[in-house]
Design a protein around this motif. Structure first.
Motif, PDB file in Angstrom:
ATOM      1  N   SER A 216      38.836  71.466  42.383  1.00  0.00           N
ATOM      2  CA  SER A 216      38.763  70.192  42.115  1.00  0.00           C
ATOM      3  C   SER A 216      39.270  69.679  43.788  1.00  0.00           C
ATOM      4  CB  SER A 216      40.382  70.361  42.002  1.00  0.00           C
ATOM      5  OG  SER A 216      41.430  68.568  42.064  1.00  0.00           O
ATOM      6  N   ILE A 217      38.950  68.937  43.981  1.00  0.00           N
ATOM      7  CA  ILE A 217      38.355  68.878  45.346  1.00  0.00           C
ATOM      8  C   ILE A 217      38.743  66.716  45.519  1.00  0.00           C
ATOM      9  CG2 ILE A 217      36.504  67.710  46.578  1.00  0.00           C
ATOM     10  CD1 ILE A 217      35.215  69.891  45.409  1.00  0.00           C
ATOM     11  N   SER A 218      39.305  66.663  46.325  1.00  0.00           N
ATOM     12  CA  SER A 218      40.002  65.048  47.596  1.00  0.00           C
ATOM     13  C   SER A 218      38.990  64.879  48.337  1.00  0.00           C
ATOM     14  CB  SER A 218      41.124  64.707  47.034  1.00  0.00           C
ATOM     15  OG  SER A 218      41.756  63.690  47.832  1.00  0.00           O
ATOM     16  N   ALA A 219      38.997  63.236  48.424  1.00  0.00           N
ATOM     17  CA  ALA A 219      38.136  62.993  49.061  1.00  0.00           C
ATOM     18  C   ALA A 219      39.152  61.656  50.178  1.00  0.00           C
ATOM     19  CB  ALA A 219      36.510  62.377  48.906  1.00  0.00           C
ATOM     20  N   SER A 220      40.408  61.401  49.233  1.00  0.00           N
ATOM     21  CA  SER A 220      40.814  60.194  49.478  1.00  0.00           C
ATOM     22  C   SER A 220      42.696  61.162  49.549  1.00  0.00           C
ATOM     23  CB  SER A 220      41.160  59.487  48.194  1.00  0.00           C
ATOM     24  OG  SER A 220      41.863  58.373  48.663  1.00  0.00           O
ATOM     25  N   GLY A 221      42.368  62.086  50.041  1.00  0.00           N
ATOM     26  CA  GLY A 221      43.858  62.528  51.002  1.00  0.00           C
ATOM     27  C   GLY A 221      44.653  63.313  49.930  1.00  0.00           C
ATOM     28  N   ASN A 222      45.528  63.318  50.019  1.00  0.00           N
ATOM     29  CA  ASN A 222      46.356  64.035  48.449  1.00  0.00           C
ATOM     30  C   ASN A 222      46.787  63.274  47.380  1.00  0.00           C
ATOM     31  OD1 ASN A 222      47.901  65.997  47.826  1.00  0.00           O
ATOM     32  ND2 ASN A 222      50.123  65.802  48.404  1.00  0.00           N
ATOM     33  N   ALA A 223      46.209  64.294  46.232  1.00  0.00           N
ATOM     34  CA  ALA A 223      46.726  63.198  44.867  1.00  0.00           C
ATOM     35  C   ALA A 223      47.276  64.214  44.257  1.00  0.00           C
ATOM     36  CB  ALA A 223      45.207  62.746  44.540  1.00  0.00           C
ATOM     37  N   VAL A 224      47.996  63.464  42.885  1.00  0.00           N
ATOM     38  CA  VAL A 224      48.831  64.820  42.526  1.00  0.00           C
ATOM     39  C   VAL A 224      48.242  64.805  41.455  1.00  0.00           C
ATOM     40  CG1 VAL A 224      50.140  62.679  41.588  1.00  0.00           C
ATOM     41  CG2 VAL A 224      50.996  65.448  41.177  1.00  0.00           C
ATOM     42  N   LEU A 225      47.111  63.770  40.871  1.00  0.00           N
ATOM     43  CA  LEU A 225      46.317  64.443  39.735  1.00  0.00           C
ATOM     44  C   LEU A 225      45.735  65.519  39.715  1.00  0.00           C
ATOM     45  CD1 LEU A 225      45.074  62.917  36.952  1.00  0.00           C
ATOM     46  CD2 LEU A 225      42.592  62.279  39.509  1.00  0.00           C
TER      47      LEU A 225
END
Length: 465
Positions: A191-200
Motif C-alpha cells: 500500500s503506497i501513497s504518493a500524496s501524504g497520509n490517506a486513510v484509504l
C-alpha cells in the motif's frame, strides 16, 4: 512480564509500527480487530489499482454534461451562468443506452479523456457516493439509515475512503492490501501513497508506505551525508537503530531499522528506473505538475515491482482545489485539464511498461456539487460521476445511473433530488470498492471484509472490469 505491561507494549508496537515506512507523518491505522484470515491466493501476475482523489468535491455536473438538445436545455436552465457553452463540449458515446435519445459530453479541456473513452480504455461510473443501503428520497427526508455527517469535507473524504466519518483509521484500500499482502514477498510495498497520509491506504495489518515524488522518504538524515560528512550521517543512523535494555527502546530501534532498510531498498530499486527514462518522461504540460509527478513515481514503483517483491499493490495520488464555491468557471477547467492529461500520461506509461492490462486508475472525490448555481460556483452535494482508466477496463461505456439532470419542484419532483440538484447516490462506494477488489483477486467470500455494507446491495459488483 506483567499483563498490563504486555498489553501496553503490544499497543505501542501496533501504533508505532507505522513508523517503519515513513518519518513524522505516521498513520495510526489499527483500530479494526478481527478482520479475518487473509485470502489464500496464488498470483503469477501483477495487478495494481491507483486512486486519484480530487480533494474539495469536484463539480461532476460540469464534468459529464448532457449533450442531446432536450437534456442540455434542462441543464442550462438549472445551471444558469455555470452552464458550459454547447459548442465547446466533447461528445462521448456510451455503448449502453441511458434512455432514448440521451447523449453525453465532457468539457473542452478533457480531450485526452475523450480519446481514452473512444478507445475503450476509460469507463464512466455514474451517480456514485456513500450510502449504507439503497436509499430513497423518503429515507433522506426521514433521516433514515444515512451516512454520518453528509456534506462535510473531512468527514466525506473519510467516508469515501473508509466508510465512516473522520476519525476512522482503516480504509478499504488497506483492507484489500490486508487480504492480498501474502502474495508479496515484501509486504512493506503493498500500500503506497504518493500524496501524504490517506486513510484509504491503511489496513489492519498493512501499513501505508509513503513516498515523495522523488522516491523514498527517509527519517533522520535524508542523504548519505550530513553537513558533508558520510560518517556523521552513519552515526545518526546508528543511534536511531541502537536499542537499550528497555523493551520499548528495542522495539523502537527495530522499527527505525526497518524504515532505513525499506528506504534503501526503494532507492536501489528506483535507480534502475530513473525519472529521466523515456518510459517515465512527463509531457511538457505536466513537467512540474504535482499530480503528474505523483503518477510518475507510481509508474517507477510499478516498474520496480520485482525488485520490491510486489505482485499486488494499491496506490494513492491526489490533487486539491475542487472546492469551487466561487470562481468555478475559471478554477475547475484548469483542474480538469490537469486530471485529463495526468490520466492519459499514466495510461501511456502502463503501455510503455507492458502492464496496460494490469494497472487500473480510478477517480474519487469528497462529494459532487449542487446542480444549482450559488451565483459564482456550486455548493456541497452528495453523489457524483467518476472515471476508471486502464487496459482491463470495459471502456467506452457508462455504468451505474446517469440521472435526469434537472432540479426537482413541487410540480415536477425529481426522485433523487434532496434540494438544489443534490442527488442521492444510486451506486454505493461499497460497490465501487468491491468491484476493484474482485479484479485484484479478493474472493466474494471476503467482500464484506473490504466493504462492510456490501451485503445490503443485491448486485455487489459492477461490470466495468
Amino acid at each position: 512480564m506483567k499483563p498490563a505491561f504486555a498489553a501496553s507494549r503490544r499497543e505501542f508496537l501496533r501504533r508505532t509500527a507505522a513508523l517503519s515506512s515513513l518519518g513524522t507523518a505516521a498513520p495510526f491505522a489499527l483500530n479494526l480487530a478481527g478482520i479475518g484470515a487473509a485470502s489464500a491466493q496464488s498470483a503469477g501476475d501483477y495487478r495494481a489499482i491507483v486512486c486519484l482523489f480530487m480533494f474539495g468535491g469536484n463539480d461532476h455536473n460540469n464534468t459529464v454534461i448532457p449533450y442531446d438538445t432536450a437534456s442540455y436545455a434542462a441543464y442550462q436552465a438549472a445551471r444558469g451562468g455555470l452552464a458550459l457553452p454547447y459548442a465547446s463540449l466533447l461528445e462521448i458515446t456510451p455503448a449502453t443506452s441511458q434512455g432514448s435519445g440521451r447523449r453525453f459530453s465532457l468539457p473542452a479541456e478533457m480531450t485526452e479523456l475523450q480519446a481514452l473513452f473512444a478507445a475503450k480504455k476509460a469507463a464512466l461510473l455514474g451517480n456514485v457516493g456513500p450510502i449504507i443501503a439503497p436509499t430513497t428520497l423518503a429515507d433522506f427526508k426521514a433521516q433514515r439509515n444515512l451516512p454520518g455527517r453528509l456534506f462535510s469535507h473531512n468527514d466525506q473524504v473519510s467516508t469515501w475512503q473508509a466508510f465512516k466519518p473522520e476519525g476512522v483509521r482503516i480504509g478499504w484500500g488497506g483492507r484489500i492490501g490486508d487480504l492480498l499482502m501474502s502474495q508479496n514477498s515484501d509486504a512493506t510495498f503493498t500500500s503506497i501513497s504518493a500524496s501524504g497520509n490517506a486513510v484509504l491506504m491503511s489496513g489492519n495489518t498493512v501499513l501505508q508506505y509513503q513516498v515523495s515524488t522523488s522516491g523514498a522518504i527517509r527519517i533522520g538524515a535524508t542523504t548519505s551525508s550530513l553537513f558533508g560528512s558520510a560518517k556523521s550521517a552513519a552515526a545518526i543512523q546508528a543511534l536511531g537503530m541502537a536499542g537499550g535494555d528497555n523493551l520499548l527502546e528495542q522495539d523502537h530501534a527495530a522499527i527505525v531499522k526497518r524504515s532505513y532498510v525499506a528506504a534503501d531498498k526503494v532507492a536501489t530499486a528506483l535507480a534502475g528506473y530513473p525519472a529521466t527514462d523515456p518510459a517515465f518522461t512527463l509531457p511538457t504540460a505536466l513537467a512540474s505538475d504535482s499530480l503528474g509527478l505523483q503518477l510518475q513515481i507510481v509508474l517507477r514503483m510499478m516498474a520496480a515491482r520485482s525488485t520490491l517483491g510486489a505482485k499486488r499493490q494499491v496506490f494513492f495520488v491526489g490533487i486539491g482545489g475542487f472546492d469551487t464555491h466561487d470562481d468555478q468557471l475559471t478554477r475547475q477547467p484548469a483542474l480538469l485539464a490537469r486530471v485529463s492529461k495526468a490520466m492519459d500520461y499514466f495510461h501511456r506509461g502502463t503501455v510503455n511498461l507492458g502492464i496496460e492490462n494490469q494497472a487500473t486508475l480510478f477517480t474519487a472525490s469528497d462529494f459532487g456539487r449542487t446542480l444549482a448555481s450559488n451565483g459564482d460556483g456550486s455548493d456541497h452535494a452528495w453523489a457524483s460521476h467518476h472515471f476508471i482508466v486502464g487496459g482491463a477496463v470495459k471502456g467506452g461505456d457508462a455504468y451505474g445511473d446517469l440521472p435526469e439532470v434537472r432540479i426537482g419542484t413541487a410540480a415536477n419532483p425529481h426522485p433523487l433530488d434532496t434540494g438544489g440538484g443534490r442527488y442521492i447516490p444510486t451506486t454505493s462506494v461499497d460497490q465501487y470498492a468491491v468491484t476493484l477488489a474482485k479484479w485484484m483477486g479478493v474472493p466474494a467470500s471476503d467482500f464484506n471484509l473490504v466493504a462492510p455494507n456490501i451485503g445490503n446491495f443485491s448486485t455487489p459488483t459492477l461490470n466495468f472490469l
